[in-house]
Motif scaffolding. Structure first.
Motif, PDB file in Angstrom:
ATOM      1  N   MET A   1       0.832  -1.192   0.000  1.00 12.89           N
ATOM      2  CA  MET A   1       0.000   0.000   0.000  1.00 12.89           C
ATOM      3  C   MET A   1       0.869   1.245   0.000  1.00 12.89           C
ATOM      4  SD  MET A   1      -2.772   1.244   2.707  1.00 12.89           S
ATOM      5  CE  MET A   1      -3.868  -0.149   2.656  1.00 12.89           C
ATOM      6  N   ASP A   2       0.430   2.198  -0.737  1.00 19.32           N
ATOM      7  CA  ASP A   2       1.123   3.474  -0.806  1.00 19.32           C
ATOM      8  C   ASP A   2       1.132   4.146   0.536  1.00 19.32           C
ATOM      9  OD1 ASP A   2       0.936   6.582  -1.294  1.00 19.32           O
ATOM     10  OD2 ASP A   2       1.882   5.665  -3.065  1.00 19.32           O
TER      11      ASP A   2
ATOM     12  N   GLN B   1      -1.310   7.061   0.672  1.00 25.36           N
ATOM     13  CA  GLN B   1      -2.690   6.524   0.823  1.00 25.36           C
ATOM     14  C   GLN B   1      -2.947   6.087   2.240  1.00 25.36           C
ATOM     15  OE1 GLN B   1      -2.756   3.569  -2.275  1.00 25.36           O
ATOM     16  NE2 GLN B   1      -4.499   4.589  -3.305  1.00 25.36           N
ATOM     17  N   HIS B   2      -2.056   5.388   2.785  1.00 25.51           N
ATOM     18  CA  HIS B   2      -2.146   4.888   4.143  1.00 25.51           C
ATOM     19  C   HIS B   2      -2.342   6.020   5.121  1.00 25.51           C
ATOM     20  CE1 HIS B   2      -1.470   1.986   7.332  1.00 25.51           C
ATOM     21  NE2 HIS B   2      -0.788   2.973   7.965  1.00 25.51           N
TER      22      HIS B   2
ATOM     23  N   ASP C   1      -3.566   9.017   4.371  1.00 27.03           N
ATOM     24  CA  ASP C   1      -4.920   9.586   4.198  1.00 27.03           C
ATOM     25  C   ASP C   1      -5.960   8.764   4.960  1.00 27.03           C
ATOM     26  OD1 ASP C   1      -3.978  11.575   2.646  1.00 27.03           O
ATOM     27  OD2 ASP C   1      -4.662  10.709   0.710  1.00 27.03           O
ATOM     28  N   LEU C   2      -5.876   7.450   4.778  1.00 30.30           N
ATOM     29  CA  LEU C   2      -6.842   6.568   5.443  1.00 30.30           C
ATOM     30  C   LEU C   2      -6.789   6.736   6.953  1.00 30.30           C
ATOM     31  CD1 LEU C   2      -6.691   3.210   3.454  1.00 30.30           C
ATOM     32  CD2 LEU C   2      -8.670   4.701   3.751  1.00 30.30           C
TER      33      LEU C   2
ATOM     34  N   GLU D   1      -8.465   9.940   7.767  1.00 31.13           N
ATOM     35  CA  GLU D   1      -9.913   9.821   7.648  1.00 31.13           C
ATOM     36  C   GLU D   1     -10.496   9.026   8.813  1.00 31.13           C
ATOM     37  OE1 GLU D   1     -11.188   8.548   3.734  1.00 31.13           O
ATOM     38  OE2 GLU D   1     -13.243   8.260   4.495  1.00 31.13           O
TER      39      GLU D   1
END
Lengths: 554, 99
Positions: free
Chosen positions: A1-2, A5-6, A8-9, A12
């Motif tokens: 996983m990027d 991205q990780h 951001d998640l 969130e």
């Protein structure tokens, strides 16, 4: 996983967690009751709902209402019911809410309910219905009001009429009982033999019974409400009218002799005050027709007077008769004795000079004089029994019987009579008179013997109670001695049973049997003096029995 | 009041928490009655509970807002908030297909 991205998640996730945390806090705050109101977005417009609502007051009021309050939908579905409705049907609220109101209606009320319900959509409607639940019927008053357009439904208020209905039933049964009772009392009053009428304070007729109407020959309509003087103007100056006034003053007045002007009927009457709650409200008049009683009484009094007069006359006559017979018998003795004396002397000294015929006539004169002497003696004895009042002495009747036998010795011996006598009692008698009775009876028994038969006289004595005597006696509830003298003589016909005790009665020809016809009259008189009875049983050829009843010693 | 034992006999068991005086509660009652009578026949028990009258039950069943439908069976226990006007969603929860 990027990696980015990780990242951001993760961010969130953290933001969601924060949001979640916020919501949890909001929920907790609401649950804790630490907020007052909720802001709600409705159709893009914010609307504030106060949590501690202003309708709280109304809710409490409605909930604690004595009447039942319901909210129902337009199909009759119950969405709210207050506690009064639970109590009315005696059911749990949770079983009532969600049910259709129609299911609580009595089958007979369903139609009326539907009409009321429909009418309520355009305003209000009211009426009486009957609910039915668990077999119990409840009369109610129902009032329905439409809640449109703010609320999709109908508000219903239900008032329990059970008590009222029971009260109505009770009242109507009470009325029924009162009218029955009144009819009963009216019937009793109408059946009374007394004429009954009532008047108010002004002496106007307020009621009158049948008997009174019949006596007056009027109908109730002629009388009720009218003044007594209007019906009977002549009363104004009478004592009766005064008595009515006195009754109004509280007095009870009795008249024993009111005579009707129209037909002469005689009344006795009471005038009484009518008192209600200790206040005089009128007069009660009770009158009774006593015409027949008065007439009967008058007739009785007349008869009594007549009887008294006759009694006095009779007593007078009796006394006169008794003293006359006493004096007569006494005074007749003297001339007769002279006749006897001189005829005796003539016969003694000059009978030798007599012709046969003269001698025969003379003998007859002497015999007739002797007969007359007998008659006078007997009459004298008879009158003495009623004029003189000798004393009663406790006497042994055996002794008297012995005396009688001794004095009649010659007659008994010559007739060869047998006298069978048991032991007689000792009772209170007039000894001389009893001597006369016994000697008369035995004399009769021997005198009326059968020509060729030896006279047999049987005497019996027994103690009996008064009930066993067929005739009426002077002293009831006493013991009596029954002494019977029975002979085997010629006897006589039963029909003479009474006659032989009468004065100068002789059944047989003068020639066949000697006697004066006074003996048995004397016996009867004597036994009467002793408060006893004498009677006789006889049959021709079968002998005679005389029964004497004398009161025994108490 | 119905006993718990009697309630347990039915396949579907609901408690509807309402405030009887409100429009949403009224709708919720109407809707659940319609669904029950149309789809569940006699095979359900439904208790309609006025939260004002039974504040203790509000706490016991963890109710936040009214109206709330508490679905006790079929399990697991679920809560639905609102006037229950989404019939499809409810039938899905009951595993019933709308015909």
């Amino acid at each position: 996983m990027d990696h980015a991205q990780h990242d951001d998640l993760r961010k969130e996730n953290q933001s969601l967690n924060r949001q979640l945390q916020e919501y949890k806090e909001l929920v907790d705050a609401i649950k804790n009751g630490s907020i007052d109101a909720l802001a709600i977005n409705k159709n893009g417009e914010p609307e504030i709902f106060a949590l501690e609502s202003t309708d709280y007051v109304y809710r409490v009021l409605v909930e604690n209402f004595a009447e039942s309050a319901l909210n129902v939908t337009d199909t009759g579905l119950i969405v709210y019911a207050n506690s009064a409705f639970d109590r009315l049907l005696n059911a749990a609220n949770a079983t009532l809410v969600g049910a259709n109101i129609e299911s609580f209606l009595d089958s007979k009320s369903k139609k009326a309910f539907k009409e009321m319900f429909r009418a309520s959509f355009s305003g209000t409607s009211k009426g009486e219905l009957v609910l039915s639940y668990n077999g119990k019927k409840i009369p109610v008053y129902v009032s329905m009001s439409s809640l449109y357009p703010r609320f999709p439904g109908i508000g219903i208020i239900i008032t329990d009429l059970t008590e009222k209905k029971e009260q109505e039933i009770f009242t109507s049964s009470l009325e029924h009982k009162i009218s029955e009772r009144t009819a009963f009392i009216q019937q009793v009053i109408d059946s009374s033999v007394e004429a009954i009428s009532t008047f108010d304070k002004d002496l106007n007729y307020t009621s009158i019974n049948k008997t009174a109407l019949q006596d007056l020959a009027l109908s109730a309509n002629d009388i009720i409400g009218k003044n007594v003087l209007e019906i009977f103007p002549h009363l104004k100056e009478t004592a009766q009218y005064q008595s009515m006034q006195r009754a109004l003053g509280g007095e009870t007045v009795f008249h024993n002799n009111i005579i009707s002007q129209s037909n002469g009927t005689v009344y006795e009457a009471y005038f009484k005050p009518l008192i209600v709650n200790e206040e005089i409200t009128g007069v009660l008049l009770m009158a009774r027709d006593i015409t027949t009683v008065v007439h009967a009484k008058r007739r009785l009094e007349e008869m009594n007077r007549e009887l008294e007069v006759k009694n006095t006359e009779l007593m007078h006559t009796n006394t006169e008769l008794a003293s006359f017979s006493y004096i007569a018998s006494h005074d007749l003795q003297e001339p007769l004795r002279k006749i006897q004396a001189f005829t005796g002397r003539i016969l003694d000294k000059q009978s030798d000079e007599f012709t046969k015929t003269t001698k025969d006539y003379f003998t007859r004169i002497i015999a007739a004089a002797a007969a007359m002497q007998n008659l006078i003696d007997a009459l004298h004895a008879y009158s003495r029994t009623s004029v003189l009042k000798p004393e009663f002495i406790l006497t042994d009747l055996n002794q008297i019987m012995e005396d009688v036998k001794r004095s009649m010795q010659e007659m008994i011996t010559s007739s060869e009579a047998v006298i069978d006598c048991p032991t007689l009692p000792t009772i209170r008698v007039i000894p001389l008179q009893m001597h006369q009775v016994f000697s008369n009876l035995i004399n009769n028994a021997i005198k009326f013997r059968k020509p060729k038969e030896r006279p047999y006289i049987k005497i019996t004595a027994e103690l009996i109670s008064e009930e066993n005597i067929k005739e009426e006696v002077a002293l009831p509830k006493r013991k009596y001695w029954k002494i019977s003298v029975t002979d085997n003589g010629i006897g006589f016909e039963k029909i003479y049973g009474e006659k032989i005790f009468e004065l100068f009665q002789k059944l047989h020809g003068k020639d066949a049997y000697s006697g004066t016809g006074i003996g048995l009259s004397i016996c009867k008189k004597i036994i009467q003096n002793h408060k006893g009875l004498i009677n006789v049983n006889s049959e021709p050829g079968m002998g005679t029995t005389f029964n004497i009843y004398l009161p025994a010693r108490t | 009041m119905k006993t718990e034992a009697a309630v347990d006999l039915k396949k579907y068991s609901f408690k509807l928490f309402v405030t009887g005086m409100s429009v949403s509660s009224t709708r919720a009652i109407q809707n659940i009655k319609t669904i029950c009578e149309s789809y569940l026949a006699d095979n359900y028990s439904l208790e309609i509970i006025d939260v004002h009258k039974n504040p203790m039950l509000v706490q016991k069943y963890d109710i936040i807002a009214c109206p709330t439908l508490l679905i006790e069976r079929p399990e697991p226990i679920k809560r639905l908030i609102g006037d229950l006007s989404d019939k499809e969603k409810i039938l899905k929860l009951f595993n019933i297909k709308n015909t």
